[in-house]
Design an enzyme around this catalytic site. Structure first.
Site, short mmCIF file in Angstrom:
data_model
loop_
_atom_site.label_atom_id
_atom_site.label_comp_id
_atom_site.label_asym_id
_atom_site.label_seq_id
_atom_site.Cartn_x
_atom_site.Cartn_y
_atom_site.Cartn_z
N ILE A 161 0.84 -1.21 0.00
CA ILE A 161 0.00 0.00 0.00
C ILE A 161 0.88 1.25 0.00
O ILE A 161 0.61 2.20 -0.75
CB ILE A 161 -0.99 -0.02 1.19
CG1 ILE A 161 -1.95 -1.21 1.04
CG2 ILE A 161 -1.77 1.30 1.27
CD1 ILE A 161 -2.88 -1.45 2.22
N THR A 241 -4.60 5.62 6.97
CA THR A 241 -5.58 4.67 6.41
C THR A 241 -5.20 3.24 6.83
O THR A 241 -5.66 2.28 6.22
CB THR A 241 -5.65 4.76 4.87
OG1 THR A 241 -4.32 4.61 4.35
CG2 THR A 241 -6.25 6.06 4.40
N ARG A 243 -4.19 1.65 10.64
CA ARG A 243 -4.90 1.29 11.87
C ARG A 243 -4.74 2.42 12.87
O ARG A 243 -3.66 2.99 13.02
CB ARG A 243 -4.32 0.01 12.49
CG ARG A 243 -4.73 -1.28 11.81
CD ARG A 243 -6.21 -1.60 11.99
NE ARG A 243 -6.56 -2.87 11.38
CZ ARG A 243 -7.00 -3.02 10.12
NH1 ARG A 243 -7.16 -1.97 9.34
NH2 ARG A 243 -7.28 -4.22 9.65
N GLU A 272 -12.34 2.07 17.42
CA GLU A 272 -13.46 1.99 16.46
C GLU A 272 -14.61 1.15 17.00
O GLU A 272 -14.33 0.11 17.61
CB GLU A 272 -12.97 1.37 15.16
CG GLU A 272 -12.39 2.38 14.22
CD GLU A 272 -11.77 1.72 13.00
OE1 GLU A 272 -12.31 0.73 12.49
OE2 GLU A 272 -10.73 2.23 12.55
N HIS A 290 -13.67 4.20 8.34
CA HIS A 290 -12.94 2.99 7.93
C HIS A 290 -13.46 2.47 6.58
O HIS A 290 -14.03 1.38 6.50
CB HIS A 290 -13.04 1.89 8.99
CG HIS A 290 -12.01 0.82 8.83
ND1 HIS A 290 -11.39 0.21 9.88
CD2 HIS A 290 -11.47 0.24 7.72
CE1 HIS A 290 -10.53 -0.70 9.45
NE2 HIS A 290 -10.56 -0.71 8.11
C1 8YV Z 1 -11.30 -4.08 5.58
C2 8YV Z 1 -8.96 -3.40 6.38
O1 8YV Z 1 -12.44 -3.44 5.18
O2 8YV Z 1 -8.44 -5.36 5.19
C3 8YV Z 1 -8.15 -4.61 6.10
O3 8YV Z 1 -7.16 -4.79 6.80
O4 8YV Z 1 -8.57 -2.63 7.16
C4 8YV Z 1 -10.26 -3.04 5.80
O5 8YV Z 1 -10.04 -2.15 4.77
C5 8YV Z 1 -11.60 -4.90 6.80
O6 8YV Z 1 -10.45 -5.33 7.44
C6 8YV Z 1 -12.43 -6.10 6.49
O7 8YV Z 1 -12.32 -7.07 7.50
#
Ligand code: 8YV
Length: 328
Positions: A161, A241, A243, A272, A290
């Site tokens: 990412i 974006t 955690r 959250e 999220h």
């Molecule tokens: C998901 C995310 O929507 O995949 C991840 O790690 O943070 C998210 O974007 C979520 O985890 C789905 O379980």
């Protein structure tokens, strides 16, 4: 291949085509109401399934894992991040954990850039103003934001990412800097013209924009601590974006409120879905629920990955997206 289809329990509502395919392939129990199972429901699911397909809203700690029934063998997470699963405890109990990496990279990077833009150029503030009837005429000194072009972007965590963010940011004229456990390959460093900082402290003190793109692990909890956040320049902005737990949110709110930081774009939060009330009414702060991987295509691809992981395991092979604790 096992004679009977494995019992797969899906903890949340997934896209229809994914659920239909899962019902065709496995003895699948769906969650049509989409209500999170809660601890008791999760434990009950752990006791009767061969495979659990959970999401980030399921807290799978050592205690839940200790309740797993004899037949449970696979936790096929719908999502890339696995910080809601005690992977070591799962492995110790003989359970394989898989995730869905790769398929949400581009969507998450898109939303990261959206937040950088939104905060720097006051996009949400402007839109709210028009909708609430506050646009009464143009003025040369009104709604001034900060230019993106030519600024320094410091990426914390240059994985898939982080790199996708870097590629987009280059196109917007940002200079790419990054902190990572180790430098990226020379080919990638050259492609995005990236400067590596072994010292996170040194990088933070020199950046205009910080983007958090590392996973949340015990090693990255409060990586952006109160002390480190204070190293940032007052004109800098922070975007997260990844955690919420990676940033000391109270310290961030304090700095934003007292002018120690110019703005923040947050898609994730420490507790959250609770939002720190101190973040709620600050100017130059954009808060999202999220949603960085929330595209129809992304959710479908994540479902496909879950299916492939389960099917490969069911056919007696090693699932492609096995999570190995030492890699976290
Ligand atoms: C998901 C995310 O929507 O995949 C991840 O790690 O943070 C998210 O974007 C979520 O985890 C789905 O379980």
């Amino acid at each position: 291949m096992a004679a009977r289809k494995p019992k797969v329990i899906v903890t949340r509502k997934l896209p229809d085509p994914v659920e239909t395919r899962m019902r065709e392939l496995f003895d699948t129990e769906l969650n049509l109401t989409d209500e999170p199972l809660g601890r008791e429901g999760l434990i009950a699911a752990f006791q009767r399934a061969d495979v659990i397909a959970p999401t980030i809203t399921d807290r799978i700690d050592a205690d839940v894992i200790a309740h797993a029934g004899e037949r449970l063998k696979l936790i096929a997470n719908f999502g890339a991040g696995v910080d809601h699963i005690d992977v070591s405890a799962a492995n110790a109990a003989g359970l394989t954990v898989t995730n869905t990496p790769g398929v949400l990279t581009e969507d998450t990077a898109d939303l990261t850039l959206s937040l950088i833009m939104a905060v720097s150029r006051r996009v949400v503030e402007g839109a709210n103003l028009v909708q609430s009837g506050g646009f009464t005429g143009w003025s040369p000194t009104w709604m001034l934001g900060r230019r993106i072009y030519g600024k320094r972007l410091g990426i914390v965590g240059m994985g898939r990412i982080g790199l996708a963010v870097a590629r987009r940011a280059r196109a917007f004229g940002l200079q790419i800097h990054y902190h990572n456990r180790k430098p990226v390959s020379p080919r990638i460093a050259e492609e995005v013209e990236a400067t590596y900082w072994e010292s996170l402290d040194q990088m933070l003190a020199r950046m205009d924009v910080i983007s958090v793109n590392c996973p949340h692990t015990p090693a990255t909890y409060h990586l952006l601590s109160a002390r480190r956040l204070k190293l940032l320049q007052p004109h800098a902005i922070v975007v997260n974006t990844a955690r919420g737990e990676i940033i000391d949110e109270d310290a961030l709110a304090e700095l934003l409120a007292t002018g120690g930081l110019a703005g923040a774009g947050l898609d994730v939060f420490e507790r959250e879905p609770e939002i720190n009330p101190r973040l709620l009414h600050l100017p130059h702060v954009v808060l999202l629920p999220h949603m960085s991987s929330a595209t129809a295509e992304g959710r479908f691809d994540m479902g496909e990955k879950v299916i492939i992981n389960i099917k490969t395991w069911m056919d007696g092979h090693r699932p492609p997206d096995r999570v190995i604790p030492s890699m976290l």
